[in-house]
Scaffold this motif. Structure first.
Motif, PDB file in Angstrom:
ATOM      1  N   ILE A  74       0.529  -1.101  -0.109  1.00  0.00           N
ATOM      2  CA  ILE A  74       0.354  -0.224   0.235  1.00  0.00           C
ATOM      3  C   ILE A  74       0.704   1.522   0.013  1.00  0.00           C
ATOM      4  N   ALA A  75       1.916   1.093   0.694  1.00  0.00           N
ATOM      5  CA  ALA A  75       2.976   2.011   0.633  1.00  0.00           C
ATOM      6  C   ALA A  75       3.419   2.800  -0.521  1.00  0.00           C
ATOM      7  N   LYS A  76       3.973   2.320  -1.430  1.00  0.00           N
ATOM      8  CA  LYS A  76       4.434   2.307  -2.485  1.00  0.00           C
ATOM      9  C   LYS A  76       3.217   3.123  -3.924  1.00  0.00           C
ATOM     10  N   PRO A  77       2.475   2.682  -3.619  1.00  0.00           N
ATOM     11  CA  PRO A  77       1.448   1.710  -3.862  1.00  0.00           C
ATOM     12  C   PRO A  77       1.251   0.687  -5.336  1.00  0.00           C
ATOM     13  N   THR A  78       1.699  -0.369  -5.145  1.00  0.00           N
ATOM     14  CA  THR A  78       1.868  -1.053  -6.139  1.00  0.00           C
ATOM     15  C   THR A  78       1.702  -2.863  -5.806  1.00  0.00           C
ATOM     16  N   VAL A  79       1.174  -3.598  -6.606  1.00  0.00           N
ATOM     17  CA  VAL A  79       0.594  -4.621  -7.062  1.00  0.00           C
ATOM     18  C   VAL A  79       1.650  -5.633  -7.608  1.00  0.00           C
ATOM     19  N   TYR A  80       1.939  -7.177  -7.049  1.00  0.00           N
ATOM     20  CA  TYR A  80       2.809  -8.342  -7.704  1.00  0.00           C
ATOM     21  C   TYR A  80       2.108  -9.328  -7.589  1.00  0.00           C
ATOM     22  N   LEU A  81       3.018  -9.296  -8.899  1.00  0.00           N
ATOM     23  CA  LEU A  81       1.809 -11.352  -9.666  1.00  0.00           C
ATOM     24  C   LEU A  81       3.172 -12.494  -9.190  1.00  0.00           C
ATOM     25  N   GLN A  82       3.744 -12.769  -8.787  1.00  0.00           N
ATOM     26  CA  GLN A  82       5.021 -13.794  -8.613  1.00  0.00           C
ATOM     27  C   GLN A  82       4.281 -15.395  -9.374  1.00  0.00           C
ATOM     28  N   MET A  83       4.929 -15.363 -10.201  1.00  0.00           N
ATOM     29  CA  MET A  83       4.809 -16.234 -10.761  1.00  0.00           C
ATOM     30  C   MET A  83       5.235 -17.728 -11.042  1.00  0.00           C
ATOM     31  N   SER A  84       5.021 -19.263 -10.365  1.00  0.00           N
ATOM     32  CA  SER A  84       5.846 -19.924 -10.807  1.00  0.00           C
ATOM     33  C   SER A  84       5.003 -21.090 -11.328  1.00  0.00           C
ATOM     34  N   THR A  85       5.987 -22.701 -11.330  1.00  0.00           N
ATOM     35  CA  THR A  85       5.650 -23.352 -11.776  1.00  0.00           C
ATOM     36  C   THR A  85       5.265 -22.759 -13.379  1.00  0.00           C
ATOM     37  N   LEU A  86       5.890 -21.833 -14.129  1.00  0.00           N
ATOM     38  CA  LEU A  86       5.048 -21.185 -15.515  1.00  0.00           C
ATOM     39  C   LEU A  86       5.019 -22.820 -16.312  1.00  0.00           C
ATOM     40  N   LYS A  87       3.718 -22.219 -17.350  1.00  0.00           N
ATOM     41  CA  LYS A  87       3.212 -23.736 -18.160  1.00  0.00           C
ATOM     42  C   LYS A  87       3.585 -22.687 -19.400  1.00  0.00           C
ATOM     43  N   PRO A  88       3.683 -23.298 -20.397  1.00  0.00           N
ATOM     44  CA  PRO A  88       3.626 -22.517 -22.277  1.00  0.00           C
ATOM     45  C   PRO A  88       1.675 -21.582 -21.780  1.00  0.00           C
ATOM     46  N   GLU A  89       1.272 -22.257 -20.829  1.00  0.00           N
ATOM     47  CA  GLU A  89      -0.461 -22.048 -21.558  1.00  0.00           C
ATOM     48  C   GLU A  89      -0.418 -20.838 -21.048  1.00  0.00           C
ATOM     49  N   ASP A  90       0.282 -20.362 -19.872  1.00  0.00           N
ATOM     50  CA  ASP A  90       0.503 -19.634 -19.514  1.00  0.00           C
ATOM     51  C   ASP A  90       1.003 -17.824 -20.010  1.00  0.00           C
ATOM     52  N   THR A  91       1.093 -18.327 -21.348  1.00  0.00           N
ATOM     53  CA  THR A  91       1.894 -17.058 -22.416  1.00  0.00           C
ATOM     54  C   THR A  91       0.979 -16.371 -22.581  1.00  0.00           C
ATOM     55  N   ALA A  92       0.785 -14.603 -22.615  1.00  0.00           N
ATOM     56  CA  ALA A  92      -0.161 -14.061 -22.624  1.00  0.00           C
ATOM     57  C   ALA A  92       0.071 -12.871 -22.593  1.00  0.00           C
TER      58      ALA A  92
END
Length: 126
Positions: A74-92
Motif C-alpha cells: 500500500i505504501a508504494k503503492p504497487t501490486v505484484y504477481l509472483q508466478m511460479s511453475t510456469l507453463k506454455p499455456e500461461d503465455t499471454a
C-alpha cells in the motif's frame, strides 16, 4: 483517475518463475480491489487473480491456484504477481486493473474494473 504501469514480463522456460509489478499512481486511495488479467492471441481476456486493496482478501482462478500469488504494498503503492511453475499455456499479455467503483470482495469480471494498464508480455517456452 488512476494510472497503472506494469513491468516484469519476459521470456522464461517452462517451470520457471517471473514476478510482475503494477505501479499505481493518481487517486489510489479510492481503489477497492486490484486484479490481474491475461489475454492470449485469439482468446478473450481471462481473469487471473485479484486482491482487496484494504484487507488483502484474494480471489484466484483455478488454473493458477498454487502457482501464482498476488500481493500488494500500500505504501508504494504497487501490486505484484509472483508466478511460479510456469507453463506454455500461461503465455499471454498480462494486464493490471483497478476497481474504484464497487466496494466489496475481489471480482473476476473485467467490467468491474475501470482502470487498466498497458500490459506486459509473458512468454513461456516449452
Amino acid at each position: 483517475q488512476v494510472q497503472l504501469v506494469e513491468s516484469g514480463g519476459g521470456l522464461v522456460q517452462a517451470g520457471g518463475s517471473l514476478r510482475l509489478s503494477c505501479s499505481a499512481s493518481g487517486r489510489t486511495w479510492s481503489t477497492y480491489t486490484m486484479g490481474w488479467f491475461r489475454q492470449a492471441p485469439g482468446k478473450e481476456r481471462e481473469f487471473v487473480v485479484a486482491i482487496a486493496w484494504s484487507g488483502g482478501i484474494v480471489l484466484g482462478a483455478d488454473s493458477v491456484k498454487g502457482r501464482f500469488t498476488i500481493s500488494r504494498d500500500i505504501a508504494k503503492p504497487t501490486v505484484y504477481l509472483q508466478m511460479s511453475t510456469l507453463k506454455p499455456e500461461d503465455t499471454a499479455i498480462y494486464y493490471c486493473a483497478a476497481n474504484t467503483r464497487y466496494y466489496g470482495m475481489p471480482d473476476q469480471n473485467p467490467s468491474s474494473y475501470d482502470y487498466w494498464g498497458q500490459g506486459t508480455q509473458v512468454t513461456v517456452s516449452s
